[in-house]
Design a protein around this motif. Structure first.
Motif, short mmCIF file in Angstrom:
data_model
loop_
_atom_site.label_atom_id
_atom_site.label_comp_id
_atom_site.label_asym_id
_atom_site.label_seq_id
_atom_site.Cartn_x
_atom_site.Cartn_y
_atom_site.Cartn_z
N UNK A 116 0.80 -1.18 0.03
CA UNK A 116 -0.20 0.42 -0.09
C UNK A 116 1.01 1.28 -0.05
N UNK A 117 0.84 2.06 -0.84
CA UNK A 117 0.98 3.43 -0.89
C UNK A 117 -0.18 4.29 -0.23
N UNK A 118 0.19 4.85 0.74
CA UNK A 118 -1.01 6.20 1.13
C UNK A 118 -1.21 7.29 0.20
N UNK A 119 -2.52 7.65 -0.23
CA UNK A 119 -2.81 8.56 -0.63
C UNK A 119 -2.49 9.77 0.33
N UNK A 120 -3.11 9.41 1.17
CA UNK A 120 -3.58 10.85 2.11
C UNK A 120 -4.25 11.24 2.78
N UNK A 121 -5.42 10.12 2.24
CA UNK A 121 -6.64 10.43 2.81
C UNK A 121 -7.14 8.77 3.31
N UNK A 122 -7.66 8.99 4.82
CA UNK A 122 -7.93 8.05 5.96
C UNK A 122 -8.97 7.09 5.23
N UNK A 123 -8.83 5.93 5.56
CA UNK A 123 -9.99 5.29 4.58
C UNK A 123 -11.19 4.41 6.42
N UNK A 124 -10.62 4.59 7.14
CA UNK A 124 -11.15 4.19 8.67
C UNK A 124 -10.84 2.56 8.21
N UNK A 125 -11.28 2.09 9.75
CA UNK A 125 -10.77 0.70 10.02
C UNK A 125 -12.03 -0.11 8.89
N UNK A 126 -12.93 -0.01 8.25
CA UNK A 126 -14.38 -0.49 7.35
C UNK A 126 -13.47 -0.37 6.36
N UNK A 127 -12.98 1.07 6.06
CA UNK A 127 -12.34 0.88 4.73
C UNK A 127 -11.30 -0.01 4.34
N UNK A 128 -10.06 0.02 5.70
CA UNK A 128 -8.80 -0.36 5.31
C UNK A 128 -9.89 -2.30 4.52
N UNK A 129 -10.54 -2.59 5.44
CA UNK A 129 -11.27 -3.87 5.59
C UNK A 129 -11.42 -4.58 3.87
N UNK A 130 -12.55 -3.49 3.58
CA UNK A 130 -12.42 -3.86 2.26
C UNK A 130 -11.71 -3.67 1.91
N UNK A 131 -10.73 -2.69 1.68
CA UNK A 131 -9.70 -2.06 0.36
C UNK A 131 -9.19 -3.61 0.71
N UNK A 132 -8.45 -4.30 1.86
CA UNK A 132 -7.50 -5.07 1.42
C UNK A 132 -7.77 -6.75 0.97
N UNK A 133 -9.71 -7.10 1.58
CA UNK A 133 -10.02 -7.91 1.27
C UNK A 133 -10.54 -7.90 -0.49
N UNK A 134 -11.33 -6.50 -0.84
CA UNK A 134 -11.04 -6.48 -2.62
C UNK A 134 -10.13 -6.12 -3.46
N UNK A 135 -8.82 -6.12 -2.99
CA UNK A 135 -7.23 -6.29 -3.53
C UNK A 135 -7.43 -7.77 -3.73
N UNK A 136 -7.16 -8.35 -2.57
CA UNK A 136 -6.54 -9.90 -3.15
C UNK A 136 -7.69 -10.99 -4.04
N UNK A 137 -9.12 -10.46 -3.60
CA UNK A 137 -10.32 -10.71 -4.36
C UNK A 137 -10.80 -10.51 -5.99
N UNK A 138 -10.17 -8.91 -6.77
CA UNK A 138 -9.85 -9.38 -8.09
C UNK A 138 -8.78 -9.47 -8.56
N UNK A 139 -7.63 -10.07 -7.35
CA UNK A 139 -6.17 -10.23 -8.05
C UNK A 139 -6.64 -12.00 -8.05
N UNK A 140 -7.39 -12.35 -7.41
CA UNK A 140 -7.39 -13.90 -7.84
C UNK A 140 -8.80 -14.08 -8.78
N UNK A 141 -9.49 -13.32 -9.55
CA UNK A 141 -10.37 -12.91 -9.85
C UNK A 141 -9.57 -13.20 -11.64
N UNK A 142 -9.20 -12.88 -11.45
CA UNK A 142 -7.86 -12.59 -13.23
C UNK A 142 -6.83 -14.39 -13.02
N UNK A 143 -6.49 -14.25 -11.66
CA UNK A 143 -5.51 -15.27 -11.77
C UNK A 143 -5.85 -16.08 -12.03
N UNK A 144 -5.01 -16.78 -13.21
CA UNK A 144 -5.25 -18.46 -13.67
C UNK A 144 -4.48 -19.34 -12.40
#
Length: 229
Positions: A116-144
């Motif tokens: 993660x490269x921080x962009x200057x905007x705090x995401x909050x605990x819920x936002x971080x959970x969604x961001x990290x979960x989505x990051x892995x899920x999206x990668x798995x959607x496309x990975x062979x």
């Protein structure tokens, strides 16, 4: 310690060996770079974190999660400085709850690191959970993905004159044939079968029928093999 041969599982889903898979998301100006790697052991999984710390040395966080083993007995995660429970655990859940073929959750031998490269905007605990979960899920959607099966290698001793015919008949019947060994007194056909009692029994009956009971199937060791989906 459990080994792959001790496993109750006879198959699971994983990444192809040999190369990393990468995917990037931008969420409220923060960059989330996900890297997935086939990891059959903890050393390989941890080496991915070390590699990415060197490559992305100026990033604020290198959060990680991995699941290892056919029975998925080894599961680890790290928040790497993010608030507790907002990164590593959501990433791990994205791995272990991933549905693969026919809705089965059997993904394993996979490590994931989200840089993660921080962009200057705090995401909050819920936002971080969604961001990290989505990051892995999206990668798995496309990975062979590949299916990794435990196959039982079996020997069949036959006269040299019968080896070619029997091998052709077994191949035509859908059997996976390994290399035939030609010994002084006989040829030894080698068959790879799913390591399941019912399959082995059916194969034994088939060999007996094709050889009029002259040859039998002799189970040997097992080997894990990647099968493309």
């Amino acid at each position: 310690m459990e080994t792959q041969d001790d496993s109750r599982a006879t198959s699971y889903t994983t990444l192809p060996a040999g190369s990393d898979f990468r995917h990037e998301l931008e969420i409220r100006r923060s960059r989330f770079i996900t890297v997935l790697r086939r990891s059959p052991d903890e050393d390989t999984a941890r080496s991915l974190v070390a590699d990415l710390r060197r490559e992305f040395h100026d990033a604020r966080h290198h959060c990680s999660a991995f699941v290892i083993g056919p029975d998925r007995m080894i599961q680890r995660s790290s928040d790497d400085g993010e608030p507790s429970g907002t990164a590593g655990i959501p990433m791990l859940e994205a791995l272990i709850k991933r549905e693969t073929a026919d809705g089965v959750t059997d993904l394993s031998d996979v490590s994931a690191v989200v840089v993660r490269y921080f962009g200057g905007i705090l995401l909050g605990a819920g936002g971080l959970v969604r961001a990290y979960s989505e990051s892995v899920s999206k990668a798995l959607d496309l990975a062979p993905l590949v299916e990794r099966k435990r196959l039982r290698l079996c020997d069949i001793g036959v006269p040299h004159a019968d080896a070619g015919r029997l091998e052709n008949e077994l191949r035509s019947g859908g059997f996976v044939m390994a290399e035939t060994l030609y010994e002084a007194r006989q040829a030894v056909l080698r068959v790879a079968l799913p390591d399941e009692p019912a399959v082995l029994e059916e194969a034994q009956d088939r060999v007996a029928a094709l050889t009029a009971g002259a040859s039998v199937l002799n189970p040997q060791g097992t080997e894990w093999v990647d099968v493309p989906r």
